[in-house]
Structure formats: structure tokens, C-alpha cells
Design a protein around this motif. Sequence first.
Motif, PDB file in Angstrom:
ATOM      1  N   ASN A 192     -55.418   2.729  60.647  1.00 23.89           N
ATOM      2  CA  ASN A 192     -54.913   3.663  61.650  1.00 23.89           C
ATOM      3  C   ASN A 192     -53.546   4.241  61.305  1.00 23.89           C
ATOM      4  N   LEU A 193     -53.373   4.668  60.073  1.00 22.47           N
ATOM      5  CA  LEU A 193     -52.130   5.307  59.668  1.00 22.47           C
ATOM      6  C   LEU A 193     -52.272   6.827  59.788  1.00 22.47           C
ATOM      7  N   ASP A 194     -51.192   7.540  59.541  1.00 19.30           N
ATOM      8  CA  ASP A 194     -51.150   8.994  59.741  1.00 19.30           C
ATOM      9  C   ASP A 194     -52.328   9.740  59.142  1.00 19.30           C
ATOM     10  N   PHE A 195     -52.663   9.420  57.897  1.00 16.46           N
ATOM     11  CA  PHE A 195     -53.703  10.160  57.191  1.00 16.46           C
ATOM     12  C   PHE A 195     -54.914   9.299  56.868  1.00 16.46           C
ATOM     13  N   GLY A 196     -55.045   8.155  57.516  1.00  9.63           N
ATOM     14  CA  GLY A 196     -56.183   7.285  57.323  1.00  9.63           C
ATOM     15  C   GLY A 196     -55.925   6.195  56.302  1.00  9.63           C
ATOM     16  N   LEU A 197     -56.986   5.535  55.903  1.00 10.16           N
ATOM     17  CA  LEU A 197     -56.918   4.429  54.957  1.00 10.16           C
ATOM     18  C   LEU A 197     -56.781   4.971  53.539  1.00 10.16           C
ATOM     19  N   GLY A 198     -55.748   4.541  52.845  1.00  8.20           N
ATOM     20  CA  GLY A 198     -55.547   4.990  51.481  1.00  8.20           C
ATOM     21  C   GLY A 198     -54.245   4.481  50.910  1.00  8.20           C
ATOM     22  N   PHE A 199     -53.950   4.910  49.708  1.00 12.25           N
ATOM     23  CA  PHE A 199     -52.700   4.558  49.034  1.00 12.25           C
ATOM     24  C   PHE A 199     -51.704   5.679  49.282  1.00 12.25           C
ATOM     25  N   TYR A 200     -50.559   5.328  49.879  1.00 12.60           N
ATOM     26  CA  TYR A 200     -49.549   6.309  50.267  1.00 12.60           C
ATOM     27  C   TYR A 200     -48.394   6.349  49.275  1.00 12.60           C
TER      28      TYR A 200
END
Length: 169
Positions: A24-32
Motif C-alpha cells: 500500500n505505498l504511493d505507486f504500489g508494490l515495487g522497488f523504489y
Amino acid sequence: MTITLYHGSDVVVPQPLAKVGRNNLDFGLGFYATKIKKQAESWAIVIASRKGRATTPIISQYKFNLDSAKADGIRFKVFEEYNLEWLDYVVACRQGKTAWKQYDIVEGGVANDNVIDTVEDYEKGIITAEQALGQLRYKKVNHQICFINQKVIDNYLIFEKSITISTKE
């Protein structure tokens, strides 16, 4: 064009993973990561401080081959500014919706301390979209890029080095 990106953490991340982290992060699940080194430093310091005294803030630095990724048809979503589309996308992702799954990479502003109150007020229905956008118009846009697809990371994101951040003044 190749761009330099940074990831702030308390560990060196030579081989990033897209499916590690929170949904539930800004742009979804992934490597930021970010283009802004100072921003990555701040993230690294916050993460290290949350983990305790023996933890050291570290930035991992990468080269990202943007032109090759675009030429190969990578699905990009870029938010150039804080606008209604960005606001609705971030709120949806933070609510656990999966709009992010249609992209390989999402790039844009961060819902950080400067803007999170506005985003949350909009999400709760306390303010309208127009009011939220009116408040966001005056905020400086930070930068984040979320790599959602592991193949994109493996093929276009190249680890260069790690940088230990000194927290002593």
C-alpha cells in the motif's frame, strides 16, 4: 539516455527485488528509487534510525537505461506534477487497489510529509479534489520511481556502488 538513481536504506541493495516491501505505498508494490540523492539520504537516515543505533544509513546507486527500456516497450506511467490523476492513483494504491499492476514502472511525486496531510484529507472526504489540488499546487514535487516488473530491474537497472552516509555532525 541513462539516468542515475538512488535507493536509501540501511543495507546495500546490489540486486533489487520488485516484490519485496509493502503493498500500500504511493505507486504500489515495487522497488523504489529517486533521482534526488539528498532525498535518498533522508530516506536512508530515517530507515536506519528506526532500526536502532548499530544501523548505518546507506545509499545504493544505479544507472537506469531509460532509452533501452522505452525502445523495448516497457509500460511507463509518469506523473509530471501533483494533479487529480496523481492524487487518485496514490489514494487507490494506498487503499490496496492494484492499478499499478498495469505498469512496469511508475514515476512521479512523493506523498511525503509535505503533502501527505492533503492526500489523507482528500482520501477521507474532508476536502474535495479541487481543494486538495489547490493545496498541492504550492508544494515542491519530490521524485520517486517504482520498478514493478522484476525483468525491468534485471535488464535495465545496473548497480554501481554503495555510499555510507555519515550521521555525525
